[in-house]
Design a protein around this motif. Structure first.
Motif, short mmCIF file in Angstrom:
data_model
loop_
_atom_site.label_atom_id
_atom_site.label_comp_id
_atom_site.label_asym_id
_atom_site.label_seq_id
_atom_site.Cartn_x
_atom_site.Cartn_y
_atom_site.Cartn_z
N ALA A 47 0.67 -0.92 -0.07
CA ALA A 47 0.09 0.01 -0.06
C ALA A 47 0.79 1.26 -0.21
CB ALA A 47 -1.04 -0.14 1.31
N VAL A 48 1.85 1.12 0.88
CA VAL A 48 2.80 2.23 0.90
C VAL A 48 3.54 2.70 -0.24
CG1 VAL A 48 4.68 3.55 2.25
CG2 VAL A 48 2.92 2.25 3.46
N GLU A 49 4.17 1.58 -0.90
CA GLU A 49 4.84 1.40 -2.18
C GLU A 49 3.90 2.23 -3.35
OE1 GLU A 49 7.99 0.81 -2.89
OE2 GLU A 49 8.87 -0.44 -1.53
N LYS A 50 2.65 1.58 -3.33
CA LYS A 50 1.70 2.21 -4.47
C LYS A 50 1.61 3.59 -4.13
CE LYS A 50 -1.16 -1.02 -6.65
NZ LYS A 50 -2.62 -1.31 -6.95
N ALA A 142 3.76 19.59 -1.00
CA ALA A 142 3.30 18.21 -0.44
C ALA A 142 4.71 17.29 0.04
CB ALA A 142 2.64 17.39 -1.23
N LEU A 143 4.48 16.79 1.27
CA LEU A 143 5.63 16.11 2.18
C LEU A 143 5.73 14.88 1.24
CD1 LEU A 143 4.58 16.55 5.73
CD2 LEU A 143 6.57 17.63 4.48
N GLY A 144 4.58 14.01 0.83
CA GLY A 144 4.67 12.69 0.41
C GLY A 144 3.69 11.72 1.01
N PRO A 145 3.76 10.53 0.93
CA PRO A 145 2.79 9.73 1.39
C PRO A 145 2.62 9.90 2.82
CG PRO A 145 4.30 8.35 0.03
CD PRO A 145 4.97 9.80 0.14
N VAL A 146 1.14 10.04 3.10
CA VAL A 146 0.91 10.30 4.79
C VAL A 146 -0.09 8.88 5.02
CG1 VAL A 146 -0.53 11.53 6.03
CG2 VAL A 146 0.90 12.65 4.31
N GLY A 147 0.30 8.69 6.65
CA GLY A 147 -0.53 7.53 6.90
C GLY A 147 -1.32 8.35 8.05
N ILE A 148 -2.70 7.69 7.85
CA ILE A 148 -3.91 8.42 8.51
C ILE A 148 -4.69 7.46 9.44
CG2 ILE A 148 -5.93 9.71 8.51
CD1 ILE A 148 -4.73 11.26 5.91
N PHE A 149 -4.76 7.72 10.78
CA PHE A 149 -5.72 6.72 11.61
C PHE A 149 -6.84 7.42 11.92
CE2 PHE A 149 -1.21 5.55 11.95
CZ PHE A 149 -1.14 4.28 12.49
N GLY A 150 -8.04 6.51 11.63
CA GLY A 150 -9.43 6.90 11.64
C GLY A 150 -9.66 7.05 13.45
N ALA A 151 -10.67 7.67 13.88
CA ALA A 151 -10.80 7.96 15.39
C ALA A 151 -12.17 7.12 15.58
CB ALA A 151 -11.21 9.29 15.57
N SER A 152 -12.37 6.66 16.70
CA SER A 152 -13.61 6.02 17.06
C SER A 152 -15.02 6.80 17.26
CB SER A 152 -13.19 5.25 18.60
OG SER A 152 -12.99 6.33 19.48
N ASN A 153 -14.65 8.02 17.82
CA ASN A 153 -15.97 8.62 18.26
C ASN A 153 -16.32 9.73 17.03
OD1 ASN A 153 -13.36 10.41 18.35
ND2 ASN A 153 -14.10 11.92 19.91
N VAL A 218 -0.71 -3.56 12.66
CA VAL A 218 -0.87 -3.06 11.40
C VAL A 218 -0.61 -1.38 11.44
CG1 VAL A 218 -2.53 -2.14 9.56
CG2 VAL A 218 -2.64 -4.43 10.82
N GLY A 219 -0.92 -0.72 12.54
CA GLY A 219 -0.44 0.62 12.45
C GLY A 219 0.95 0.80 12.88
N THR A 220 1.65 0.14 13.53
CA THR A 220 3.21 0.22 13.58
C THR A 220 3.84 0.11 12.38
OG1 THR A 220 3.04 -0.55 16.04
CG2 THR A 220 5.22 -0.70 14.88
N ALA A 221 3.35 -1.00 11.41
CA ALA A 221 4.12 -1.15 10.30
C ALA A 221 4.01 0.09 9.56
CB ALA A 221 3.68 -2.47 9.44
N LEU A 222 2.70 0.68 9.60
CA LEU A 222 2.54 1.98 8.64
C LEU A 222 3.32 3.17 9.19
CD1 LEU A 222 0.77 3.23 6.66
CD2 LEU A 222 -0.91 3.66 8.28
N VAL A 223 3.45 3.45 10.48
CA VAL A 223 4.42 4.32 10.89
C VAL A 223 5.86 4.28 10.71
CG1 VAL A 223 4.88 5.46 13.15
CG2 VAL A 223 2.73 4.98 12.74
N GLU A 224 6.15 2.87 10.67
CA GLU A 224 7.77 2.82 10.55
C GLU A 224 8.17 2.42 9.11
OE1 GLU A 224 8.44 -0.81 13.08
OE2 GLU A 224 8.54 0.53 14.86
N HIS A 225 7.13 2.55 8.14
CA HIS A 225 7.68 2.53 6.86
C HIS A 225 8.28 3.85 6.41
CE1 HIS A 225 7.47 1.38 2.72
NE2 HIS A 225 7.00 0.46 2.75
N LEU A 227 8.78 5.12 3.63
CA LEU A 227 8.33 6.14 2.53
C LEU A 227 7.09 6.81 3.12
CD1 LEU A 227 8.29 3.56 -0.49
CD2 LEU A 227 9.88 5.66 -0.07
N ILE A 228 6.71 6.68 4.19
CA ILE A 228 5.87 7.48 4.90
C ILE A 228 6.22 8.68 5.51
CG2 ILE A 228 4.16 7.81 7.09
CD1 ILE A 228 2.77 6.32 4.73
#
Length: 520
Positions: A47-50, A142-153, A218-225, A227-228
């Motif tokens: 996903a991040v590579e794409k 623009a910075l580049g690819p961004v990781g976004i975490f959805g909220a519960s509320n 899953v979240g950790t893998a996204l943050v540590e990638h 390219l993010i």
């Protein structure tokens, strides 16, 4: 629409993992089909590579093209109709009226950011020319690819197509969203809307991806990638701080824009309590219990000086709390944390339970309203009393005099909001309190309640740590776009090789700073 339970790797669905989970109806505890497949590390990587491949194209799209894309997302979300509202209500326990309003907010902020990028001046183009110095031009890019975490509320307005997504896409970033596991079906529906908009407006494959997951992996893998290039997050302090620590520990640290909640202190001054104490009391109870207290702007601290008017105010608040009904909380986990937070507060020295509301016995995750009180001496001696309890409760603080109110403010950590209820004469008398609070919050409110955050050009939804990880930014309002851009300077470049925003003839007709003068 038939939901699949799969991840979106760009425009392609994928379900390679073995771990599964389901949405749960918080009102009755029943699982909601289908099963969702947690993304694997390989799927996050793809996903991040794409996203990186797409960014190389998407970043060069004009403001007008990105505006059409954002507007198309808004249109596609609206086209889901009742299906989106019904699914979201089942997964969250939120009512049709609340969710219909939140959907409007979601699409309106997409359209607002479309207006911002279509007009174009947000890039802050600067041009300096002189005969005896280099030709210097700069703008935000623009910075580049961004990781976004959805909220519960906020399953719509702070989720898959929420404010972080709208502002990142507006800035020219591709995104990978980590869907919130509390409402996976809602997330899938919105994701399909975004991908339809990608196709309809000709945006590159990978501009948007979404991965599902209930574990931290899953979240950790996204943050540590590697390219993010940035993270957007809305949620708990624990979750936001963990992401921040992971991001700053990378070989290449990246910014994390985490909005982590707040207890939003309110200060009720003598003039206001004397003039309209009963009206304010009713408003306070309504604000505390709005949405079962599951707002990051919920007023969790209330301070006032002890007086006859204050005692009457406290009694009126107490009477209202006793009649307040509990409601369904978003998840069993949130309800459990709420109960534990109340138990912890009530174990602290000097804290007293003043009143609790009526329990609604029809739900398995009911949050019951609670009103607590402590005096200023005990509050100032115990930092734990300032911690957020996410739910329908508030802690009132009885102070001995004006000096106590100022000391309370001075000892506060960072919050999203602070409120002053008073007369104009109160403000003059308590000017020291106003000065202190300006350094503690992102939004200072006079004679209003903090619940309810308008989406416009002037709004600031942020604040000093621990309310957020970066007090210089906002997650609501059009300046949120600046989080996902950085300044780039071009020196002595030929005009033909510059972005349109910096070309000599200003083909986009945007406002620019030329030799220190704002001009078109």
């Amino acid at each position: 629409m038939d939901l699949t339970g799969q991840n979106f790797i760009g425009n392609t669905r994928s379900a390679n993992g073995s771990n599964t989970f389901q949405g749960v109806n918080p009102a009755n505890g029943e699982d909601i089909a289908p099963q969702y497949v947690e993304a694997t590390a390989d799927e996050v990587d793809r996903a991040v590579e794409k996203a990186e491949e797409a960014f190389r194209v998407y970043r060069r799209k004009s403001g007008a093209e990105r505006a059409k894309f954002l507007e198309a997302i808004a249109d596609e979300i609206m086209a889901l109709g009742d299906e989106l509202i019904d699914r979201c209500s089942k997964e969250t326990g939120l009512g049709e009226g609340r969710l219909t309003g939140e959907r409007s907010r979601t699409v309106n902020q997409l359209r607002l950011f479309a207006e911002v990028v279509r007009e174009g001046s947000w890039v802050d183009a600067r041009i300096d020319r002189s005969e005896d110095a280099p030709d210097i031009k700069s703008m935000k890019m623009a910075l580049g690819p961004v990781g976004i975490f959805g909220a519960s509320n906020f399953p719509l307005a702070f989720s898959v197509a929420g404010g972080d997504t709208a502002s990142a896409l507006a800035a020219g970033c591709s995104i990978v969203v980590k869907a919130h596991p509390a409402h996976p079906g809602t997330c899938e529906l919105v994701a399909t809307s975004i991908l339809r908009a990608v196709e309809k407006t000709g945006m590159p494959d990978g501009t948007f991806s979404m991965v599902q997951g209930i574990s931290y992996d899953v979240g950790t893998a996204l943050v540590e990638h590697p390219l993010i290039k940035a993270i957007g997050f809305t949620g708990s302090f624990k979750g936001g701080k963990a992401l921040y620590d992971a991001a700053t520990s990378r070989p290449e640290p990246i910014p994390v824009y985490a909005e982590m909640g707040s207890t939003n202190p309110m200060f009720f001054l003598p003039g206001a309590l004397k003039e309209k104490g009963s009206e304010i009391a009713e408003g306070l109870v309504n604000s505390v219990n709005l949405g079962v207290g599951q707002f990051c702007t919920n007023p969790g601290l209330v301070a006032y000086e002890n007086s006859e008017e204050a005692q009457q105010f406290q009694q009126t608040v107490t009477d209202h709390f006793k009649k307040a009904e509990g409601g369904t909380m978003l998840t069993a986990g949130i309800q459990s944390a709420y109960k534990k937070g109340l138990e912890k507060l009530l174990q602290q020295e000097g804290v007293q339970l003043v009143a609790n509301g009526e329990e609604n016995g029809t739900s398995t995750t009911t949050g019951v309203p609670h009103l607590l009180n402590v005096n200023s001496k005990h509050f100032l001696a115990n930092r734990a009393l300032e911690e957020e309890v996410f739910g329908p409760s508030t802690l009132t603080i009885t102070a001995d005099g004006p000096e106590d109110l100022v000391e309370i403010a001075q000892n506060l950590q960072g919050h999203l909001t602070a409120t002053l209820y008073g007369t104009e004469e109160d403000l003059e008398q308590y000017s020291d309190l106003v000065d202190v609070l300006q350094r503690k919050v992102g939004r200072l409110i006079f004679n209003g309640f903090p619940t309810g955050v308008e989406v416009n050009h002037a709004m600031i939804h942020g604040g000093p740590f621990p309310a957020t990880t970066d007090s210089r930014s906002t997650s609501v309002g059009t300046t949120a776009i600046e989080r996902f851009a950085r300044p780039v300077c071009f020196q002595n470049f030929p005009d033909s090789q510059l972005p349109d925003e910096l070309k000599d003839d200003n083909p986009l007709d945007i406002w620019r700073l030329e030799n220190g003068e704002r001009t078109k």
